[in-house]
Design an enzyme around this catalytic site. Sequence first.
Site, PDB file in Angstrom:
ATOM      1  N   LYS A   9       0.822  -1.210   0.000  1.00 30.17           N
ATOM      2  CA  LYS A   9       0.000   0.000   0.000  1.00 30.17           C
ATOM      3  C   LYS A   9       0.860   1.266   0.000  1.00 30.17           C
ATOM      4  CE  LYS A   9      -4.019  -2.209   2.201  1.00 30.17           C
ATOM      5  NZ  LYS A   9      -5.032  -2.110   3.279  1.00 30.17           N
ATOM      6  N   TYR A  49     -12.453  -2.437  -3.905  1.00 29.31           N
ATOM      7  CA  TYR A  49     -13.038  -2.429  -2.561  1.00 29.31           C
ATOM      8  C   TYR A  49     -14.567  -2.371  -2.589  1.00 29.31           C
ATOM      9  CZ  TYR A  49      -8.502  -2.043  -0.189  1.00 29.31           C
ATOM     10  OH  TYR A  49      -7.239  -2.291   0.308  1.00 29.31           O
ATOM     11  N   THR A  91      -5.769  -7.268  10.736  1.00 32.37           N
ATOM     12  CA  THR A  91      -5.999  -6.052   9.950  1.00 32.37           C
ATOM     13  C   THR A  91      -5.395  -4.797  10.584  1.00 32.37           C
ATOM     14  OG1 THR A  91      -8.051  -6.989   9.080  1.00 32.37           O
ATOM     15  CG2 THR A  91      -7.791  -4.593   8.915  1.00 32.37           C
ATOM     16  N   ASN A 112      -2.125   0.039   6.911  1.00 35.10           N
ATOM     17  CA  ASN A 112      -1.647  -1.259   7.396  1.00 35.10           C
ATOM     18  C   ASN A 112      -0.800  -2.002   6.363  1.00 35.10           C
ATOM     19  OD1 ASN A 112      -3.667  -1.914   5.683  1.00 35.10           O
ATOM     20  ND2 ASN A 112      -4.883  -3.073   7.140  1.00 35.10           N
ATOM     21  N   HIS A 115      -2.210  -5.403   1.319  1.00 32.26           N
ATOM     22  CA  HIS A 115      -3.494  -6.059   1.025  1.00 32.26           C
ATOM     23  C   HIS A 115      -3.204  -7.470   0.532  1.00 32.26           C
ATOM     24  CE1 HIS A 115      -7.394  -7.022  -0.774  1.00 32.26           C
ATOM     25  NE2 HIS A 115      -6.696  -7.497  -1.788  1.00 32.26           N
ATOM     26  N   GLU A 126      -9.537 -10.001  -8.251  1.00 36.63           N
ATOM     27  CA  GLU A 126      -8.575  -8.925  -8.020  1.00 36.63           C
ATOM     28  C   GLU A 126      -7.378  -9.016  -8.977  1.00 36.63           C
ATOM     29  OE1 GLU A 126      -7.737  -9.290  -3.830  1.00 36.63           O
ATOM     30  OE2 GLU A 126      -9.756  -8.645  -3.260  1.00 36.63           O
TER      31      GLU A 126
HETATM   32  N1  UDP Z   1      -9.861  -0.493   7.181  1.00 34.60           N
HETATM   33  C1  UDP Z   1      -9.928   0.704   7.905  1.00 34.60           C
HETATM   34  N2  UDP Z   1     -10.716   0.756   9.028  1.00 34.60           N
HETATM   35  C2  UDP Z   1     -11.442  -0.301   9.472  1.00 34.60           C
HETATM   36  C3  UDP Z   1     -11.363  -1.514   8.737  1.00 34.60           C
HETATM   37  C4  UDP Z   1     -10.574  -1.570   7.599  1.00 34.60           C
HETATM   38  O1  UDP Z   1      -9.299   1.676   7.527  1.00 34.60           O
HETATM   39  O2  UDP Z   1     -12.124  -0.187  10.493  1.00 34.60           O
HETATM   40  C5  UDP Z   1      -9.050  -0.556   5.965  1.00 34.60           C
HETATM   41  C6  UDP Z   1      -7.701  -1.263   6.161  1.00 34.60           C
HETATM   42  O3  UDP Z   1      -6.734  -0.607   5.348  1.00 34.60           O
HETATM   43  C7  UDP Z   1      -8.012  -2.660   5.648  1.00 34.60           C
HETATM   44  C8  UDP Z   1      -8.968  -2.373   4.492  1.00 34.60           C
HETATM   45  O4  UDP Z   1      -9.750  -1.289   4.974  1.00 34.60           O
HETATM   46  O5  UDP Z   1      -6.844  -3.333   5.221  1.00 34.60           O
HETATM   47  C9  UDP Z   1      -9.850  -3.525   4.097  1.00 34.60           C
HETATM   48  O6  UDP Z   1     -10.495  -4.035   5.253  1.00 34.60           O
HETATM   49  P1  UDP Z   1     -10.625  -5.600   5.491  1.00 34.60           P
HETATM   50  O7  UDP Z   1     -11.614  -5.801   6.603  1.00 34.60           O
HETATM   51  O8  UDP Z   1     -10.887  -6.291   4.195  1.00 34.60           O
HETATM   52  O9  UDP Z   1      -9.170  -5.993   6.083  1.00 34.60           O
HETATM   53  P2  UDP Z   1      -7.978  -6.858   5.443  1.00 34.60           P
HETATM   54  O10 UDP Z   1      -8.601  -7.942   4.597  1.00 34.60           O
HETATM   55  O11 UDP Z   1      -7.134  -5.902   4.654  1.00 34.60           O
HETATM   56  O12 UDP Z   1      -7.234  -7.398   6.638  1.00 34.60           O
HETATM   57 MG    MG Z   2     -10.005  -7.772   3.032  1.00 30.34          MG
END
Ligand code: UDP
Ligand code: MG
Length: 155
Positions: A9, A49, A91, A112, A115, A126
């Site tokens: 990212k 997304y 996450t 974080n 992805h 994707e």
């Molecule tokens: N994210 C965020 N706030 C939240 C949850 C998610 O900013 O409360 C962002 C974070 O960058 C995350 C992305 O949205 O990686 C996608 O969320 P997901 O639940 O799919 O998490 P991941 O699969 O990336 O662990």
């Molecule tokens: Mg995800």
Amino acid sequence: MERTLILLKPDAVQRGLVGQILGRFEQKGLKVAAMKLMQISQELAAKHYEAHKERKFYPGLVKFMTSSPVVALALEGIDAIKICRTLMGATFGADAAPGTIRGDFGVSRSYNLVHGSDSPEAAARELGLFFPEGLVKYDYAAINWIYDPVEELKK
Ligand code: UDP
Ligand code: MG
């Protein structure tokens, strides 16, 4: 063999962590099947997304992901999706275990670093979005030293 889309990212690129994070995946045994530095458009971010469209964090997430370039990777290996998710960690950086990418390099909820596709269906979708031109085909020299011998895998 399974394939997964990994994105390093904007925070990973801007913090100079691309090499270290890619190294985590490489040293685990994943094959790089495609890789590019690219700017994500609004349209691509929205498609990528779309499952999160109704979430409160969605506008901020799209803004973040389009704010600066990412490195898009197609990684290949047996159980690649699960293995990559394990290497990534939980996450939110503050919750992610030490030893994981998110646990070792960050504390943020949104910034974080990485992805990773969360299912074979998501990976196929994707990879199509980020690599419409297809992946790069080549023999991976290390492969015979990474996995169990074929005889073992058949048992
Ligand atoms: N994210 C965020 N706030 C939240 C949850 C998610 O900013 O409360 C962002 C974070 O960058 C995350 C992305 O949205 O990686 C996608 O969320 P997901 O639940 O799919 O998490 P991941 O699969 O990336 O662990
Ligand atoms: Mg995800």
